[in-house]
Design a protein around this motif. Sequence first.
Motif, mmCIF file in Angstrom:
data_model
loop_
_atom_site.group_PDB
_atom_site.id
_atom_site.type_symbol
_atom_site.label_atom_id
_atom_site.label_comp_id
_atom_site.label_asym_id
_atom_site.label_seq_id
_atom_site.Cartn_x
_atom_site.Cartn_y
_atom_site.Cartn_z
ATOM 1 N N UNK A 5 -3.516 -10.725 -9.547
ATOM 2 C CA UNK A 5 -4.291 -9.703 -8.853
ATOM 3 C C UNK A 5 -3.848 -9.542 -7.401
ATOM 4 N N UNK A 6 -3.455 -10.632 -6.768
ATOM 5 C CA UNK A 6 -3.013 -10.542 -5.371
ATOM 6 C C UNK A 6 -1.790 -9.646 -5.244
ATOM 7 N N UNK A 7 -0.842 -9.778 -6.159
ATOM 8 C CA UNK A 7 0.371 -8.950 -6.128
ATOM 9 C C UNK A 7 0.011 -7.481 -6.350
ATOM 10 N N UNK A 8 -0.884 -7.233 -7.298
ATOM 11 C CA UNK A 8 -1.281 -5.857 -7.601
ATOM 12 C C UNK A 8 -1.975 -5.228 -6.397
ATOM 13 N N UNK A 9 -2.865 -5.969 -5.763
ATOM 14 C CA UNK A 9 -3.585 -5.451 -4.598
ATOM 15 C C UNK A 9 -2.617 -5.200 -3.449
ATOM 16 N N UNK A 10 -1.657 -6.107 -3.254
ATOM 17 C CA UNK A 10 -0.662 -5.935 -2.198
ATOM 18 C C UNK A 10 0.172 -4.675 -2.451
ATOM 19 N N UNK A 11 0.605 -4.475 -3.697
ATOM 20 C CA UNK A 11 1.392 -3.278 -4.027
ATOM 21 C C UNK A 11 0.576 -2.011 -3.837
ATOM 22 N N UNK A 14 -1.912 -1.586 -1.730
ATOM 23 C CA UNK A 14 -2.048 -1.366 -0.285
ATOM 24 C C UNK A 14 -0.776 -0.801 0.316
ATOM 25 N N UNK A 15 0.384 -1.306 -0.129
ATOM 26 C CA UNK A 15 1.650 -0.764 0.358
ATOM 27 C C UNK A 15 1.805 0.697 -0.047
ATOM 28 N N UNK A 16 1.432 1.020 -1.277
ATOM 29 C CA UNK A 16 1.514 2.408 -1.743
ATOM 30 C C UNK A 16 0.563 3.293 -0.944
ATOM 31 N N UNK A 17 -0.623 2.769 -0.648
ATOM 32 C CA UNK A 17 -1.590 3.532 0.139
ATOM 33 C C UNK A 17 -1.042 3.818 1.534
ATOM 34 N N UNK A 18 -0.439 2.821 2.161
ATOM 35 C CA UNK A 18 0.146 3.014 3.491
ATOM 36 C C UNK A 18 1.263 4.057 3.451
#
Length: 82
Positions: A36-42, A44-48
């Motif tokens: 889940x941490x990797x998915x959330x990080x990805x 957030x990067x996509x959102x940015x």
Amino acid sequence: MELANYLQFLLFILCGLGGIAILIFVFRKQDQGIDYDRIIRELNEQKETNLKTLEDRNKEIDKIERKILDCKKELKMKLFDK
């Protein structure tokens, strides 16, 4: 007597299925599950990235609107229609 044989056969089938289920549980891969941490990080990067793109496009729209307003001023048209 026939009913007893039927119940014994049914119990044997259920025990076999239970044994198979236990074997599947024991011998399956012990995976760590979903990261889940990797998915959330990805996400957030996509959102940015999406926000940056949106900001750039909004700047382009603002430039075009300024040009339109300048042209309307030169043509002595109403700047804003209501």
